[in-house]
Design an enzyme around this catalytic site. Structure first.
Site, PDB file in Angstrom:
ATOM      1  N   HIS A 204       0.795  -1.232   0.000  1.00 57.65           N
ATOM      2  CA  HIS A 204       0.000   0.000   0.000  1.00 57.65           C
ATOM      3  C   HIS A 204       0.825   1.278   0.000  1.00 57.65           C
ATOM      4  CE1 HIS A 204       0.955  -0.269   4.262  1.00 57.65           C
ATOM      5  NE2 HIS A 204       0.649   1.007   4.363  1.00 57.65           N
TER       6      HIS A 204
HETATM    7  C1  UD1 Z   1      -2.364   5.056   6.192  1.00 57.96           C
HETATM    8  C2  UD1 Z   1      -1.038   5.495   6.855  1.00 57.96           C
HETATM    9  C3  UD1 Z   1      -0.005   4.388   6.686  1.00 57.96           C
HETATM   10  C4  UD1 Z   1      -0.543   3.070   7.199  1.00 57.96           C
HETATM   11  C5  UD1 Z   1      -1.840   2.751   6.457  1.00 57.96           C
HETATM   12  C6  UD1 Z   1      -2.476   1.452   6.869  1.00 57.96           C
HETATM   13  C7  UD1 Z   1      -0.538   7.891   6.850  1.00 57.96           C
HETATM   14  C8  UD1 Z   1       0.347   8.925   6.276  1.00 57.96           C
HETATM   15  N1  UD1 Z   1      -0.503   6.691   6.249  1.00 57.96           N
HETATM   16  O1  UD1 Z   1      -2.123   4.939   4.789  1.00 57.96           O
HETATM   17  O2  UD1 Z   1       1.154   4.740   7.436  1.00 57.96           O
HETATM   18  O3  UD1 Z   1       0.418   2.055   6.982  1.00 57.96           O
HETATM   19  O4  UD1 Z   1      -2.769   3.826   6.741  1.00 57.96           O
HETATM   20  O5  UD1 Z   1      -3.547   1.164   6.006  1.00 57.96           O
HETATM   21  O6  UD1 Z   1      -1.239   8.149   7.798  1.00 57.96           O
HETATM   22  N2  UD1 Z   1      -9.678   4.626   2.131  1.00 57.96           N
HETATM   23  C9  UD1 Z   1     -10.773   3.794   2.138  1.00 57.96           C
HETATM   24  N3  UD1 Z   1     -11.367   3.514   3.333  1.00 57.96           N
HETATM   25  C10 UD1 Z   1     -10.917   4.043   4.485  1.00 57.96           C
HETATM   26  C11 UD1 Z   1      -9.797   4.894   4.479  1.00 57.96           C
HETATM   27  C12 UD1 Z   1      -9.185   5.161   3.292  1.00 57.96           C
HETATM   28  O7  UD1 Z   1     -11.204   3.292   1.115  1.00 57.96           O
HETATM   29  O8  UD1 Z   1     -11.499   3.731   5.544  1.00 57.96           O
HETATM   30  C13 UD1 Z   1      -9.002   4.908   0.861  1.00 57.96           C
HETATM   31  C14 UD1 Z   1      -9.244   6.308   0.390  1.00 57.96           C
HETATM   32  O9  UD1 Z   1      -9.355   6.267  -1.005  1.00 57.96           O
HETATM   33  C15 UD1 Z   1      -7.988   7.048   0.782  1.00 57.96           C
HETATM   34  C16 UD1 Z   1      -6.928   5.953   0.666  1.00 57.96           C
HETATM   35  O10 UD1 Z   1      -7.612   4.759   1.045  1.00 57.96           O
HETATM   36  O11 UD1 Z   1      -7.751   8.143  -0.006  1.00 57.96           O
HETATM   37  C17 UD1 Z   1      -5.735   6.157   1.530  1.00 57.96           C
HETATM   38  O12 UD1 Z   1      -6.102   6.312   2.897  1.00 57.96           O
HETATM   39  P1  UD1 Z   1      -5.150   7.155   3.901  1.00 57.96           P
HETATM   40  O13 UD1 Z   1      -5.663   7.085   5.286  1.00 57.96           O
HETATM   41  O14 UD1 Z   1      -4.919   8.523   3.342  1.00 57.96           O
HETATM   42  O15 UD1 Z   1      -3.755   6.435   3.789  1.00 57.96           O
HETATM   43  P2  UD1 Z   1      -3.326   4.903   3.750  1.00 57.96           P
HETATM   44  O16 UD1 Z   1      -2.745   4.636   2.420  1.00 57.96           O
HETATM   45  O17 UD1 Z   1      -4.410   3.986   4.235  1.00 57.96           O
END
Ligand code: UD1
Length: 379
Positions: A208
């Site tokens: 990821h």
């Molecule tokens: C975040 C953390 C990362 C951690 C990871 C675990 C930061 C900078 N990054 O990354 O360190 O290893 O979580 O998963 O905080 N989304 C969904 N459902 C959700 C949340 C997000 O579909 O409940 C999708 C959205 O499209 C979003 C993308 O996932 O834009 C990324 O989510 P985000 O929380 O920004 O970062 P992660 O890549 O999950």
């Protein structure tokens, strides 16, 4: 006098795995403080959030900040603002704020607390990848710089913090709470997956990190590597939402499907731990999975150039392969042949770290005269 509270903040999947044992240890030890559980809403989907609360027996959050997704600045700012408002309006006597790990929720809540003069406790302090292109590294550095109590999970944490000039009186080595959750859940995993010996050997894949999945070139190279492995081993790939979008954008999903890879939605904690413990090897770019595979003695190849968790290499079963898939191919062959390195124990990864967390927090609050010393409470 009203009872003091520690606000425990969690926002993303790995945070939930880390706070679960701490909340359970507070319930068991009953120290002279209570907790208020704050969910920032960074992860909000059932599969990235709710399932962890259910499976790990975490009580529903007392406060939900509903921050949601967005750019780093926007997400961090929304949490910062919402958490500050909560701290300012709360009628509770919040004596300290505990943040965990290295996600955007961690730095946002720490910053709000520190500016309001609330002591910050950082659980999993001192980890450093020394790679400032990683958002998590910025979060770690900034959070540690404004934390008052730094709870360290692996030996490098203490070394790094001391090298940065943090006074030893602020640092406590507590061990790894993620391993507490793993130890606590192994029974549930075995009862759910028992009798499945017929399953063919497989490689479990999790990916990821933006550096791997947001670049067409890098993600294509990873997928080609997986397609080569698929000739030798079954591939099981639970796909993070970010990775799913990129595989679709770059037209790579079909390539994996044609190679016979089993593509799954994000899995619950118990399902993922079950697959990890039965895998012949794990390919990942996650931080926590490097730790969990080391504890389980399952070979782990990490698709990153660096790690903030070096004990998983020196003591555990982890090897950094970066994007060097020639090296990775050779290691896969070694793993299949059974000649890959074996792991050995890491100090404090013993299933009891959360008890040491509660002791350290109690000692910290007692030194600030917020609560009586634990020894007095117990007598
Ligand atoms: C975040 C953390 C990362 C951690 C990871 C675990 C930061 C900078 N990054 O990354 O360190 O290893 O979580 O998963 O905080 N989304 C969904 N459902 C959700 C949340 C997000 O579909 O409940 C999708 C959205 O499209 C979003 C993308 O996932 O834009 C990324 O989510 P985000 O929380 O920004 O970062 P992660 O890549 O999950």
């Amino acid at each position: 006098m009203s009872e003091p509270y520690v606000a425990v903040v969690a926002g993303a999947r790995p945070n939930f795995i880390k706070i679960a044992p701490v909340l359970h240890a507070v319930d068991k030890i009953r120290p002279p403080f209570s907790t208020v559980l704050v969910h920032t809403g960074q992860h909000y989907s059932a599969e990235l959030s709710d399932v962890f609360f259910q499976q790990l027996g975490i009580r529903p959050p007392d406060i939900h900040l509903d921050a949601g997704s967005g750019s780093h600045g926007r997400q961090t700012a929304r949490i910062l603002e919402a958490f500050e408002s909560f701290l300012m309006a709360s009628p509770l006597d919040i004596a300290a704020v505990m943040v965990v790990g290295d996600v955007n929720s961690t730095i946002a809540a720490a910053l709000a607390a520190a500016k309001l003069g609330k002591p910050v406790i950082h659980l999993e302090a001192g980890l450093r990848s020394f790679d400032r292109t990683m958002p998590e590294e910025i979060n770690r550095l900034a959070t540690d710089a404004i934390s008052d109590l730094l709870l360290v999970s692996e030996p490098c944490g203490e070394t790094n913090l001391r090298a940065e000039g943090v006074p030893p009186s602020r640092i406590r080595y507590v061990g790894n709470v993620m391993i507490d959750t793993l130890v606590a859940q192994l029974g549930a995993v075995e009862s759910k997956t028992g009798g499945d010996e017929s399953a063919a050997p497989f490689a479990l894949v999790t990916l990821h990190r933006p550096s791997n999945v947001d670049s067409r070139e890098n993600l294509t190279a990873v997928v080609e590597f997986l397609v080569r492995i698929a000739d030798k081993l079954k591939i099981v790939f639970p796909i993070h939402p970010r990775t799913k979008s990129r595989l679709t954008d770059f037209g790579l999903t079909e390539r994996l499907e044609r190679a016979g890879a089993i593509l799954l939605p994000p899995q619950g904690y118990i399902e993922n731990l079950g697959m990890m413990s039965r895998a012949m090897l794990v390919l990942t770019d996650s931080g926590g999975i490097q730790e969990e595979t080391s504890f389980l003695s399952v070979p782990c190849l990490t698709i990153r150039e660096n790690t903030e968790r070096p004990s998983t290499i020196s003591h555990g079963t982890n090897t950094l392969v970066g994007l060097d898939f020639v090296k990775a191919d050779a290691l896969v062959d070694q793993i299949i042949a059974g000649s890959y390195k074996k792991g050995r124990p890491i100090p404090g990864w013993d299933g009891r770290a959360a008890y040491r967390v509660v002791e350290s927090v109690s000692e910290f609050l007692a030194l600030r005269h917020v609560i009586p010393p634990l020894s007095e409470v117990r007598n």
